[in-house]
Design a protein around this motif. Structure first.
Motif, PDB file in Angstrom:
ATOM      1  N   LYS A  18       0.813  -1.129   0.016  1.00  0.00           N
ATOM      2  CA  LYS A  18       0.029   0.016  -0.079  1.00  0.00           C
ATOM      3  C   LYS A  18       0.939   1.350   0.067  1.00  0.00           C
ATOM      4  N   ALA A  19       0.440   2.284  -0.809  1.00  0.00           N
ATOM      5  CA  ALA A  19       1.235   3.644  -0.970  1.00  0.00           C
ATOM      6  C   ALA A  19       1.386   4.284   0.449  1.00  0.00           C
ATOM      7  N   ASP A  20       2.581   4.894   0.612  1.00  0.00           N
ATOM      8  CA  ASP A  20       2.562   5.786   1.791  1.00  0.00           C
ATOM      9  C   ASP A  20       1.949   7.042   1.204  1.00  0.00           C
TER      10      ASP A  20
ATOM     11  N   SER B 214      12.167  10.486  -8.613  1.00  0.00           N
ATOM     12  CA  SER B 214      13.600  10.216  -8.299  1.00  0.00           C
ATOM     13  C   SER B 214      14.093  10.971  -6.910  1.00  0.00           C
ATOM     14  N   GLU B 215      13.362  11.925  -6.602  1.00  0.00           N
ATOM     15  CA  GLU B 215      13.496  12.795  -5.344  1.00  0.00           C
ATOM     16  C   GLU B 215      12.904  11.870  -4.205  1.00  0.00           C
ATOM     17  N   ASN B 216      12.077  11.030  -4.205  1.00  0.00           N
ATOM     18  CA  ASN B 216      11.657  10.166  -3.255  1.00  0.00           C
ATOM     19  C   ASN B 216      11.540   8.717  -3.229  1.00  0.00           C
ATOM     20  N   GLU B 217      12.797   8.145  -3.467  1.00  0.00           N
ATOM     21  CA  GLU B 217      12.887   6.604  -3.830  1.00  0.00           C
ATOM     22  C   GLU B 217      12.607   5.933  -2.737  1.00  0.00           C
ATOM     23  N   ASN B 218      12.833   6.332  -1.514  1.00  0.00           N
ATOM     24  CA  ASN B 218      12.612   5.582  -0.043  1.00  0.00           C
ATOM     25  C   ASN B 218      11.015   5.526   0.348  1.00  0.00           C
ATOM     26  N   ILE B 219      10.326   6.466  -0.440  1.00  0.00           N
ATOM     27  CA  ILE B 219       8.558   6.500  -0.130  1.00  0.00           C
ATOM     28  C   ILE B 219       8.002   5.763  -1.128  1.00  0.00           C
ATOM     29  N   ASN B 220       7.031   5.087  -0.942  1.00  0.00           N
ATOM     30  CA  ASN B 220       6.316   4.274  -1.709  1.00  0.00           C
ATOM     31  C   ASN B 220       5.191   5.317  -2.324  1.00  0.00           C
TER      32      ASN B 220
ATOM     33  N   SER C  13       1.390  24.031 -12.709  1.00  0.00           N
ATOM     34  CA  SER C  13       1.347  25.284 -12.801  1.00  0.00           C
ATOM     35  C   SER C  13       2.177  26.273 -11.617  1.00  0.00           C
ATOM     36  N   ARG C  14       2.294  25.233 -10.550  1.00  0.00           N
ATOM     37  CA  ARG C  14       2.952  25.789  -9.242  1.00  0.00           C
ATOM     38  C   ARG C  14       3.640  24.578  -8.779  1.00  0.00           C
ATOM     39  N   LEU C  15       4.773  24.374  -9.023  1.00  0.00           N
ATOM     40  CA  LEU C  15       5.452  23.195  -8.695  1.00  0.00           C
ATOM     41  C   LEU C  15       6.470  23.397  -7.785  1.00  0.00           C
ATOM     42  N   TYR C  16       6.710  22.588  -6.676  1.00  0.00           N
ATOM     43  CA  TYR C  16       7.848  22.729  -5.584  1.00  0.00           C
ATOM     44  C   TYR C  16       8.859  21.477  -5.588  1.00  0.00           C
ATOM     45  N   LYS C  17      10.031  21.884  -5.136  1.00  0.00           N
ATOM     46  CA  LYS C  17      11.108  21.043  -5.067  1.00  0.00           C
ATOM     47  C   LYS C  17      11.126  20.168  -3.594  1.00  0.00           C
ATOM     48  N   ASN C  18      11.316  19.023  -3.673  1.00  0.00           N
ATOM     49  CA  ASN C  18      11.988  18.360  -2.300  1.00  0.00           C
ATOM     50  C   ASN C  18      11.138  18.768  -1.110  1.00  0.00           C
ATOM     51  N   TYR C  19       9.919  18.729  -1.202  1.00  0.00           N
ATOM     52  CA  TYR C  19       9.294  18.873   0.176  1.00  0.00           C
ATOM     53  C   TYR C  19       8.457  17.592   0.559  1.00  0.00           C
ATOM     54  N   ILE C  20       8.182  16.649  -0.216  1.00  0.00           N
ATOM     55  CA  ILE C  20       7.365  15.325   0.052  1.00  0.00           C
ATOM     56  C   ILE C  20       7.929  14.457   1.004  1.00  0.00           C
ATOM     57  N   SER C  21       9.212  14.240   0.926  1.00  0.00           N
ATOM     58  CA  SER C  21       9.909  13.498   1.836  1.00  0.00           C
ATOM     59  C   SER C  21       9.941  14.057   3.396  1.00  0.00           C
ATOM     60  N   GLU C  22      10.087  15.418   3.535  1.00  0.00           N
ATOM     61  CA  GLU C  22      10.209  16.138   4.783  1.00  0.00           C
ATOM     62  C   GLU C  22       8.979  16.085   5.117  1.00  0.00           C
TER      63      GLU C  22
END
Length: 313
Positions: free
Chosen positions: A3-5, A28-34, A95-104
């Motif tokens: 099941k997805a995280d 690619s930014e979140n390889e350790n998260i399903n 249209s309003r994209l962010y970097k590298n916040y999902i893992s945090e």
């Protein structure tokens, strides 16, 4: 597959390959998260569906495309919520994209058992003073209304069960202000809040310019109508919280009204025509103030009510 995280919900329409690139980048930014990618396609005609499916297959990702037709973005996002299988949900707007916040955000959500996760950077003075563990949803709304806390409405994560159990939805018919109204409604249901001190960074390289999935429409008062519904819900759920209710009624709603007035005046409408429209629609009942209204807004209200032809945006 387990099941997805997190379910990442992406509305798209004619994004010319950008949606597949966004999925590639996020995976690619979140390889350790399903992560489960749910792309809600709104009648694209540029091959975006095939590109997305090929990317999902190429990288062996969990994800699929749902075709929602030509409705509003709000309706498409609601479809994504109920199709999602992840423990948490975040919405990615091309249209309003962010970097590298999902893992945090995911780490915070798990650590704090949170329902609502957002960024409150320490670099923002108000955030340092007002945001602390144990802050309530109502507290956050008041702080947002008075701009003492900042929040980017397109970089927030939610516990999916919290949304489903409280029937928190986007307003299907809303084309303007739908993300803002959704967040206010979520906060009205008293979520467990967690916040990151890191400021999300915009990804201008991968962002879609002029994203047609925004489907904003031309009725600027739709944002007011959405916020009016939020206010009515607040009166039902927090009827004894005078600070919250007065902040919404005497600061937020008049502020939204003046954003509409300013837009219409800029487009060449006369003040008399705008006043007539507002009276016919009943919008002018929210042009009032109290001790919770900021002085500059109070002055605007008084000027518009007495000598509107002297009012300038």
């Amino acid at each position: 597959m387990a099941k997805a995280d997190i379910s990442v919900i992406i509305p798209t329409k004619n994004n010319k390959g950008k949606t597949a690139e966004i999925i590639d980048k996020l995976s690619s930014e979140n390889e350790n998260i399903n992560i489960e990618f749910i792309v809600i396609d709104m009648n694209s005609a540029d091959g975006v569906i095939l590109e997305v499916l090929n990317m999902i297959k190429k990288k062996s990702l969990l994800g699929y495309v749902i075709q929602s037709g030509g409705g509003t973005v709000s309706s498409a996002l609601n479809t994504g919520i109920y199709k999602a299988g992840g423990k948490y949900i975040t919405f990615v707007y091309p249209s309003r994209l962010y970097k590298n916040y999902i893992s945090e955000y995911f780490s915070l959500a798990e650590e704090k058992c949170a329902d609502f996760i957002f960024a409150a950077p320490e670099t923002d003075e108000g955030n340092r003073i007002l945001i602390s563990d144990g802050v309530t949803g109502a507290d956050l709304i008041v702080s947002l209304v008075h701009s003492s806390v900042t929040m980017d409405f397109t970089a927030v994560m939610y516990n999916r069960e919290f949304l489903i159990s409280n029937d928190i939805r986007f307003y299907d018919d809303c084309r303007l202000g739908y993300a803002e109204a959704f967040i206010y409604n979520a906060l009205l249901h008293s979520p467990r809040v967690a916040f990151s001190k890191i400021k999300p960074e915009r990804d201008y390289v991968n962002e879609v310019i002029g994203d047609t999935a925004s489907n904003a429409g031309n009725n600027c008062f739709e944002r007011l109508e959405a916020m009016e519904r939020v206010f009515l819900l607040a009166r039902e759920y927090h009827k004894d919280d005078r600070v919250l209710l007065e902040a919404l009624e005497y600061q937020k709603l008049p502020t939204v009204i003046f954003s509409c007035i300013d837009k219409l005046l800029f487009e060449g409408f006369r003040a008399s025509s705008i006043k007539k429209l507002m009276k016919n629609k009943g919008y002018d009942k929210y042009l009032d103030f109290s001790r919770y209204t900021k002085p500059d807004l109070r002055n605007k209200i008084l000027l518009w009510k007495t000598v509107p032809w002297f009012y300038k945006p």
